[in-house]
Enzyme design. Structure first.
Site, PDB file in Angstrom:
ATOM      1  N   SER A 116      47.712  44.910  49.956  1.00  0.00           N
ATOM      2  CA  SER A 116      47.911  45.406  48.741  1.00  0.00           C
ATOM      3  C   SER A 116      48.492  46.566  48.484  1.00  0.00           C
ATOM      4  O   SER A 116      48.625  47.358  49.333  1.00  0.00           O
ATOM      5  CB  SER A 116      46.422  45.360  47.835  1.00  0.00           C
ATOM      6  OG  SER A 116      46.640  46.256  46.584  1.00  0.00           O
ATOM      7  N   TYR A 140      38.777  50.566  47.382  1.00  0.00           N
ATOM      8  CA  TYR A 140      39.622  49.224  47.765  1.00  0.00           C
ATOM      9  C   TYR A 140      40.656  49.389  48.669  1.00  0.00           C
ATOM     10  O   TYR A 140      40.922  48.895  49.628  1.00  0.00           O
ATOM     11  CB  TYR A 140      39.919  48.621  46.464  1.00  0.00           C
ATOM     12  CG  TYR A 140      40.618  47.240  46.352  1.00  0.00           C
ATOM     13  CD1 TYR A 140      40.347  46.267  47.343  1.00  0.00           C
ATOM     14  CD2 TYR A 140      42.167  47.344  46.042  1.00  0.00           C
ATOM     15  CE1 TYR A 140      41.060  45.231  47.456  1.00  0.00           C
ATOM     16  CE2 TYR A 140      42.967  46.129  46.123  1.00  0.00           C
ATOM     17  CZ  TYR A 140      42.421  45.201  46.891  1.00  0.00           C
ATOM     18  OH  TYR A 140      43.188  44.102  47.174  1.00  0.00           O
ATOM     19  N   LYS A 144      41.712  48.206  52.444  1.00  0.00           N
ATOM     20  CA  LYS A 144      42.726  47.579  52.818  1.00  0.00           C
ATOM     21  C   LYS A 144      43.528  48.179  54.019  1.00  0.00           C
ATOM     22  O   LYS A 144      43.973  47.546  54.926  1.00  0.00           O
ATOM     23  CB  LYS A 144      43.522  47.108  51.521  1.00  0.00           C
ATOM     24  CG  LYS A 144      43.060  46.035  50.490  1.00  0.00           C
ATOM     25  CD  LYS A 144      43.142  44.467  51.326  1.00  0.00           C
ATOM     26  CE  LYS A 144      42.354  43.667  50.402  1.00  0.00           C
ATOM     27  NZ  LYS A 144      42.464  42.315  50.718  1.00  0.00           N
TER      28      LYS A 144
END
Ligand code: UDP
Length: 321
Positions: A116, A140, A144
């Protein structure tokens, strides 16, 4: 070819499964159905298991042979990640460690990984290329980045190859309307605007209107989900022939503000959409726009559905189906 697709019942995973089926590949979907949908599995073989459980994962996959693994399975809500960091580290990071362990035991040495733009954090340049600093500002994005780092280390330690695809804003639906975005709760701009338009959701809240942008709202780079799916096929073809670890951005390189997107949604729906102006959402960078030259050059990837109107119209067709 025969591929394992973790998270193949999710939004981007299911569109990639569709593209794989269309080119004649065999697919096995691994999903715990925590957020994925059975209707999105398109009749493919399913292994229902949670990546966090190494023993179950190992026994569910023992004796399988795959030519490569597409790894989509992960939790992906920014606000939730900040509230439940350990849940995110368990699911995303520990789950990926387990998957890599089982993949290597079984000699599946080619990975395409769903990453991402959240790994970049606050942009330092108008367009973000892969060599931009990676200082994620939410849990988040940190997970990643940790998953990428793990794959890079595995590639350095042994004959293993992986590509990490850093998506900007995935949007839209399959053009034949067989698949589309469906999250519970829905947090993304386009589906929320279209749900407000169709009456199946609350009025849209525009999160922040005092950003330092021309119209005061955040700018993002929206990329059609079918273009993303095709990039995965190209990445797998590449990674099967190139040892090591590579990252690629996937985006259109064009920024649209929340207000631009909102207006496109009103045009697609042919009506005004109930909305309110709200506070900024925590953790939202002002602008995220890709430089995806590397994917275009090295993977020969060319997004086809680059117009915001077309992206939003496909989402509206799905929403109203
Ligand atoms: N956004 C908004 N209202 C919503 C959902 C999103 O104003 O109901 C804004 C959000 O603050 C961001 C942009 O739309 O500036 C894109 O958000 P989204 O959640 O779709 O994707 P993200 O960029 O967070 O991955």
């Amino acid at each position: 070819m025969n591929y394992l697709v973790t998270g193949g019942a999710g939004y981007i995973g299911s569109h990639t499964v569709k593209a794989l089926i269309e080119r004649g590949d065999d697919v096995t979907i691994l999903d715990n159905f925590s957020t994925g949908h059975r209707w999105a599995t398109q009749g493919q073989r399913i292994i229902e298991v949670d990546l966090r459980d190494l023993h179950l994962l190992r026994s569910a996959l023992s004796g399988e042979t795959f030519d490569g693994v597409f790894h989509f399975a992960a939790k992906s809500l920014v606000a939730e990640s900040n509230q439940r960091p350990l849940f995110y580290y368990q699911n995303n990071v520990a789950g990926t460690a387990n998957l890599l362990e089982v993949a290597i035991e079984n000699n599946w040495m080619h990975f395409v990984f769903s990453s991402s733009a959240a790994v970049y954090g606050t942009p330092e340049t108008a367009l973000i290329a892969e060599d931009h600093s990676t200082l994620p500002i939410n849990v988040y994005g940190k997970t990643k980045l940790a998953m990428e780092g793990m794959m890079q280390d595995v590639c350095a330690a042994q004959e293993f190859s992986a590509i990490s695809l850093r998506y900007f804003n995935a949007a839209g639906a399959a053009l034949d309307c067989s698949l589309g975005e469906s999250h519970e709760p829905e947090t993304h701009l386009i589906p929320n605007a279209l749900k407000a338009a169709s009456g199946s959701g609350q009025p849209l809240t525009i999160f922040g209107y005092d950003y330092p942008t021309p119209d005061g709202t955040c700018i993002r780079d929206y990329i059609h989900v079918e273009d993303l799916a095709n990039a995965h096929l190209k990445a797998m073809d590449y990674v099967r022939n190139h040892q090591g670890f590579e990252v690629f951005n996937l985006g259109n390189g064009q920024g649209f503000s929340v207000k631009d997107v909102f207006s496109a949604c009103e045009r697609a729906a042919g009506k005004s959409i109930p909305h309110v102006l709200g506070d900024r959402r925590k953790g939202d960078p002002t602008s995220l726009v890709s430089d995806a030259t590397k994917a275009r050059k090295i993977l020969a990837w060319e997004p086809l559905h680059t117009k915001l109107e077309g992206i939003v119209e496909s989402a509206w067709a799905w929403e109203t189906k």
